[in-house]
Motif scaffolding. Structure first.
Motif, PDB file in Angstrom:
ATOM      1  N   MET A   4      15.682   7.214   5.790  1.00 50.82           N
ATOM      2  CA  MET A   4      14.830   7.000   4.616  1.00 50.82           C
ATOM      3  C   MET A   4      15.011   8.170   3.666  1.00 50.82           C
ATOM      4  O   MET A   4      14.841   9.326   4.064  1.00 50.82           O
ATOM      5  N   VAL A   5      15.361   7.867   2.433  1.00 50.27           N
ATOM      6  CA  VAL A   5      15.481   8.882   1.391  1.00 50.27           C
ATOM      7  C   VAL A   5      14.362   8.643   0.384  1.00 50.27           C
ATOM      8  O   VAL A   5      14.211   7.530  -0.136  1.00 50.27           O
ATOM      9  N   VAL A   6      13.596   9.692   0.149  1.00 53.51           N
ATOM     10  CA  VAL A   6      12.471   9.638  -0.778  1.00 53.51           C
ATOM     11  C   VAL A   6      12.858  10.454  -2.010  1.00 53.51           C
ATOM     12  O   VAL A   6      13.183  11.634  -1.886  1.00 53.51           O
ATOM     13  N   GLU A   7      12.850   9.830  -3.159  1.00 53.84           N
ATOM     14  CA  GLU A   7      13.014  10.560  -4.419  1.00 53.84           C
ATOM     15  C   GLU A   7      11.678  10.493  -5.132  1.00 53.84           C
ATOM     16  O   GLU A   7      11.041   9.437  -5.160  1.00 53.84           O
ATOM     17  N   TYR A   8      11.254  11.628  -5.701  1.00 55.37           N
ATOM     18  CA  TYR A   8       9.956  11.642  -6.366  1.00 55.37           C
ATOM     19  C   TYR A   8       9.985  12.562  -7.573  1.00 55.37           C
ATOM     20  O   TYR A   8      10.726  13.548  -7.619  1.00 55.37           O
ATOM     21  N   SER A   9       9.164  12.213  -8.556  1.00 51.67           N
ATOM     22  CA  SER A   9       9.091  13.020  -9.779  1.00 51.67           C
ATOM     23  C   SER A   9       8.335  14.314  -9.495  1.00 51.67           C
ATOM     24  O   SER A   9       7.342  14.341  -8.761  1.00 51.67           O
ATOM     25  N   ALA A  10       8.815  15.383 -10.075  1.00 47.66           N
ATOM     26  CA  ALA A  10       8.261  16.719  -9.835  1.00 47.66           C
ATOM     27  C   ALA A  10       6.787  16.817 -10.197  1.00 47.66           C
ATOM     28  O   ALA A  10       6.059  17.631  -9.616  1.00 47.66           O
ATOM     29  N   ASN A  11       6.322  15.984 -11.105  1.00 47.80           N
ATOM     30  CA  ASN A  11       4.917  16.070 -11.513  1.00 47.80           C
ATOM     31  C   ASN A  11       3.944  15.585 -10.434  1.00 47.80           C
ATOM     32  O   ASN A  11       2.737  15.683 -10.602  1.00 47.80           O
ATOM     33  N   LEU A  12       4.460  15.101  -9.307  1.00 45.35           N
ATOM     34  CA  LEU A  12       3.590  14.664  -8.216  1.00 45.35           C
ATOM     35  C   LEU A  12       3.265  15.782  -7.226  1.00 45.35           C
ATOM     36  O   LEU A  12       2.455  15.593  -6.320  1.00 45.35           O
ATOM     37  N   ASP A  13       3.871  16.947  -7.396  1.00 47.18           N
ATOM     38  CA  ASP A  13       3.651  18.056  -6.457  1.00 47.18           C
ATOM     39  C   ASP A  13       2.175  18.376  -6.236  1.00 47.18           C
ATOM     40  O   ASP A  13       1.766  18.662  -5.117  1.00 47.18           O
ATOM     41  N   ALA A  14       1.388  18.315  -7.275  1.00 46.76           N
ATOM     42  CA  ALA A  14      -0.025  18.682  -7.160  1.00 46.76           C
ATOM     43  C   ALA A  14      -0.870  17.583  -6.513  1.00 46.76           C
ATOM     44  O   ALA A  14      -1.954  17.858  -6.010  1.00 46.76           O
ATOM     45  N   SER A  15      -0.368  16.350  -6.490  1.00 51.34           N
ATOM     46  CA  SER A  15      -1.196  15.247  -6.003  1.00 51.34           C
ATOM     47  C   SER A  15      -0.699  14.580  -4.720  1.00 51.34           C
ATOM     48  O   SER A  15      -1.436  13.791  -4.126  1.00 51.34           O
ATOM     49  N   VAL A  16       0.515  14.882  -4.287  1.00 52.98           N
ATOM     50  CA  VAL A  16       1.061  14.246  -3.088  1.00 52.98           C
ATOM     51  C   VAL A  16       1.618  15.321  -2.159  1.00 52.98           C
ATOM     52  O   VAL A  16       2.425  16.152  -2.574  1.00 52.98           O
ATOM     53  N   ASP A  17       1.205  15.278  -0.907  1.00 56.20           N
ATOM     54  CA  ASP A  17       1.777  16.144   0.129  1.00 56.20           C
ATOM     55  C   ASP A  17       3.021  15.422   0.638  1.00 56.20           C
ATOM     56  O   ASP A  17       2.934  14.486   1.446  1.00 56.20           O
ATOM     57  N   ILE A  18       4.172  15.828   0.155  1.00 57.23           N
ATOM     58  CA  ILE A  18       5.422  15.132   0.460  1.00 57.23           C
ATOM     59  C   ILE A  18       5.774  15.251   1.942  1.00 57.23           C
ATOM     60  O   ILE A  18       6.272  14.284   2.543  1.00 57.23           O
ATOM     61  N   ALA A  19       5.502  16.387   2.566  1.00 62.67           N
ATOM     62  CA  ALA A  19       5.771  16.524   4.003  1.00 62.67           C
ATOM     63  C   ALA A  19       4.927  15.528   4.796  1.00 62.67           C
ATOM     64  O   ALA A  19       5.413  14.907   5.754  1.00 62.67           O
ATOM     65  N   GLN A  20       3.688  15.362   4.398  1.00 63.24           N
ATOM     66  CA  GLN A  20       2.805  14.397   5.057  1.00 63.24           C
ATOM     67  C   GLN A  20       3.316  12.966   4.839  1.00 63.24           C
ATOM     68  O   GLN A  20       3.278  12.138   5.754  1.00 63.24           O
ATOM     69  N   LEU A  21       3.802  12.692   3.653  1.00 62.60           N
ATOM     70  CA  LEU A  21       4.375  11.378   3.368  1.00 62.60           C
ATOM     71  C   LEU A  21       5.587  11.119   4.257  1.00 62.60           C
ATOM     72  O   LEU A  21       5.748  10.025   4.802  1.00 62.60           O
ATOM     73  N   CYS A  22       6.439  12.118   4.433  1.00 65.59           N
ATOM     74  CA  CYS A  22       7.611  11.977   5.304  1.00 65.59           C
ATOM     75  C   CYS A  22       7.196  11.681   6.742  1.00 65.59           C
ATOM     76  O   CYS A  22       7.805  10.847   7.420  1.00 65.59           O
TER      77      CYS A  22
END
Length: 128
Positions: A4-22
């Motif tokens: 699974m490859v997740v691409e995300y816009s940088a402006n989500l850093d403050a609202s999404v915990d990307i490690a938790q999403l992974c």
């Protein structure tokens, strides 16, 4: 596989915990019962440069790309996609409360004749 490859816009850093999403993605992929634990890979890439829809600075996106090996029926692939999309949609519910977020998921099957792999993790996990 699956990867699974997740691409995300940088402006989500403050609202999404990307490690938790992974972690959520990894667990959900495994819970489908279609994939071996030792084959699952989830990785995320932050997009610094992007233009979304009408280019408002608050517009953001997460694009999920799942590459899998052959051998699963269309129904199994659809069931996996629906489970993954539902889990991520619920996890990101707060983002859907705004009119500035887009989520996408695509599942792609890999041609086995054009894919090479060597995995030292499988024997360890299978030995348990």
């Amino acid at each position: 596989m699956p990867h699974m490859v997740v691409e995300y816009s940088a402006n989500l850093d403050a609202s999404v915990d990307i490690a938790q999403l992974c972690t959520l993605l990894s667990r959900t992929i495994f819970d489908t019962g279609l994939f071996e634990l030792g084959a699952i890979r989830v990785r995320a890439f932050r997009a610094e440069a992007y233009a979304v829809a009408d280019r408002l600075p608050e517009n953001g996106f997460i694009d999920l790309n799942l590459r899998i090996g052959k051998g699963r029926s269309a129904e199994e692939k659809k069931r996996a996609g629906e489970a993954i999309f539902a889990a991520v949609t619920a996890h990101l519910a707060g983002l859907f409360a705004t009119p500035h977020f887009a989520l996408s998921l695509e599942i792609r099957e890999i041609d086995a004749d054009l894919s090479w792999k060597k995995n030292a993790i499988h024997p360890r996990l299978r030995g348990k």
